[in-house]
Design a protein around this motif. Structure first.
Motif, mmCIF file in Angstrom:
data_model
loop_
_atom_site.group_PDB
_atom_site.id
_atom_site.type_symbol
_atom_site.label_atom_id
_atom_site.label_comp_id
_atom_site.label_asym_id
_atom_site.label_seq_id
_atom_site.Cartn_x
_atom_site.Cartn_y
_atom_site.Cartn_z
ATOM 1 N N GLN A 43 2.070 4.887 -2.421
ATOM 2 C CA GLN A 43 2.597 3.557 -2.117
ATOM 3 C C GLN A 43 3.235 3.544 -0.741
ATOM 4 O O GLN A 43 3.677 4.571 -0.241
ATOM 5 C CB GLN A 43 3.592 3.075 -3.165
ATOM 6 C CG GLN A 43 4.955 3.730 -3.097
ATOM 7 C CD GLN A 43 5.927 3.078 -4.052
ATOM 8 O OE1 GLN A 43 5.606 2.833 -5.197
ATOM 9 N NE2 GLN A 43 7.139 2.796 -3.571
ATOM 10 N N PHE A 44 3.219 2.378 -0.124
ATOM 11 C CA PHE A 44 3.813 2.206 1.199
ATOM 12 C C PHE A 44 4.003 0.722 1.458
ATOM 13 O O PHE A 44 3.401 -0.127 0.802
ATOM 14 C CB PHE A 44 2.920 2.825 2.296
ATOM 15 C CG PHE A 44 1.510 2.313 2.290
ATOM 16 C CD1 PHE A 44 1.149 1.187 3.009
ATOM 17 C CD2 PHE A 44 0.538 2.972 1.556
ATOM 18 C CE1 PHE A 44 -0.150 0.710 2.991
ATOM 19 C CE2 PHE A 44 -0.771 2.495 1.531
ATOM 20 C CZ PHE A 44 -1.112 1.366 2.256
ATOM 21 N N ILE A 62 0.168 -0.346 -3.369
ATOM 22 C CA ILE A 62 -0.068 0.823 -4.212
ATOM 23 C C ILE A 62 -1.568 1.048 -4.235
ATOM 24 O O ILE A 62 -2.337 0.125 -4.503
ATOM 25 C CB ILE A 62 0.489 0.616 -5.637
ATOM 26 C CG1 ILE A 62 2.016 0.424 -5.562
ATOM 27 C CG2 ILE A 62 0.127 1.796 -6.527
ATOM 28 C CD1 ILE A 62 2.672 0.083 -6.869
ATOM 29 N N VAL A 63 -1.978 2.275 -3.903
ATOM 30 C CA VAL A 63 -3.399 2.553 -3.719
ATOM 31 C C VAL A 63 -3.778 3.875 -4.389
ATOM 32 O O VAL A 63 -2.987 4.812 -4.417
ATOM 33 C CB VAL A 63 -3.751 2.572 -2.202
ATOM 34 C CG1 VAL A 63 -2.988 3.644 -1.473
ATOM 35 C CG2 VAL A 63 -5.236 2.712 -1.965
ATOM 36 N N ASP A 64 -4.983 3.913 -4.964
ATOM 37 C CA ASP A 64 -5.512 5.167 -5.498
ATOM 38 C C ASP A 64 -5.832 6.086 -4.327
ATOM 39 O O ASP A 64 -6.559 5.693 -3.404
ATOM 40 C CB ASP A 64 -6.778 4.923 -6.325
ATOM 41 C CG ASP A 64 -6.495 4.250 -7.656
ATOM 42 O OD1 ASP A 64 -5.346 4.328 -8.135
ATOM 43 O OD2 ASP A 64 -7.423 3.656 -8.227
ATOM 44 N N GLU A 65 -5.262 7.272 -4.361
ATOM 45 C CA GLU A 65 -5.477 8.255 -3.310
ATOM 46 C C GLU A 65 -5.721 9.621 -3.946
ATOM 47 O O GLU A 65 -5.439 9.822 -5.124
ATOM 48 C CB GLU A 65 -4.244 8.372 -2.402
ATOM 49 C CG GLU A 65 -3.940 7.152 -1.592
ATOM 50 C CD GLU A 65 -2.708 7.323 -0.721
ATOM 51 O OE1 GLU A 65 -2.736 6.822 0.398
ATOM 52 O OE2 GLU A 65 -1.726 7.946 -1.171
ATOM 53 N N TYR A 66 -6.231 10.526 -3.142
ATOM 54 C CA TYR A 66 -6.361 11.909 -3.549
ATOM 55 C C TYR A 66 -5.409 12.770 -2.733
ATOM 56 O O TYR A 66 -5.249 12.542 -1.533
ATOM 57 C CB TYR A 66 -7.791 12.414 -3.336
ATOM 58 C CG TYR A 66 -8.712 12.038 -4.461
ATOM 59 C CD1 TYR A 66 -8.974 12.932 -5.492
ATOM 60 C CD2 TYR A 66 -9.311 10.795 -4.514
ATOM 61 C CE1 TYR A 66 -9.814 12.592 -6.540
ATOM 62 C CE2 TYR A 66 -10.144 10.446 -5.553
ATOM 63 C CZ TYR A 66 -10.388 11.351 -6.561
ATOM 64 O OH TYR A 66 -11.211 11.012 -7.603
ATOM 65 N N ARG A 67 -4.805 13.738 -3.396
ATOM 66 C CA ARG A 67 -4.082 14.807 -2.715
ATOM 67 C C ARG A 67 -5.085 15.950 -2.614
ATOM 68 O O ARG A 67 -5.650 16.378 -3.630
ATOM 69 C CB ARG A 67 -2.869 15.249 -3.514
ATOM 70 C CG ARG A 67 -2.162 16.465 -2.917
ATOM 71 C CD ARG A 67 -1.051 16.946 -3.829
ATOM 72 N NE ARG A 67 -0.593 18.267 -3.425
ATOM 73 C CZ ARG A 67 0.667 18.553 -3.133
ATOM 74 N NH1 ARG A 67 1.596 17.604 -3.200
ATOM 75 N NH2 ARG A 67 1.005 19.771 -2.787
#
Length: 102
Positions: A43-44, A62-67
């Motif tokens: 989120q940002f 809020i976004v789907d992301e990968y680490r």
């Protein structure tokens, strides 16, 4: 050696990984293209002066992301960082280089 950890939206996961693999990251012994990844949410809130890839100014996103985590040799750090910043869609890329022993 370093462990590189970064966060990337799902839409750019493979292209960013390929750019880093091409720069030499993710090599271990007789293997290449090695990484660990897990899906989560980031989120940002873009503030005045930002030019966000996603979201609107002053709105929480809020976004789907990968680490993603991968290792690299010390001498590759500058080139890998350049590849990350060029391939990543965000104007402010969240990443960490952590010294490790292999």
């Amino acid at each position: 050696m370093y462990s590189l950890i970064f966060y990337v939206p799902e839409s750019h996961l493979e292209s960013v990984k390929q750019a880093l693999f091409s720069a030499g990251a993710g090599a271990m012994g007789d293997y290449d293209s090695c990484c660990w990844q897990v899906k989560g949410q980031g989120q940002f809130r873009p503030r005045k002066g930002a030019t966000p890839f996603l979201g609107e100014l002053d709105e929480l996103e809020i976004v789907d992301e990968y680490r993603v985590e991968m290792i690299l040799e010390d001498e590759l750090k500058a080139g890998v960082l350049s590849a990350l910043l060029l391939a990543h869609p965000y104007e402010e890329v969240a990443y960490h280089f952590i010294p490790v022993q292999y």
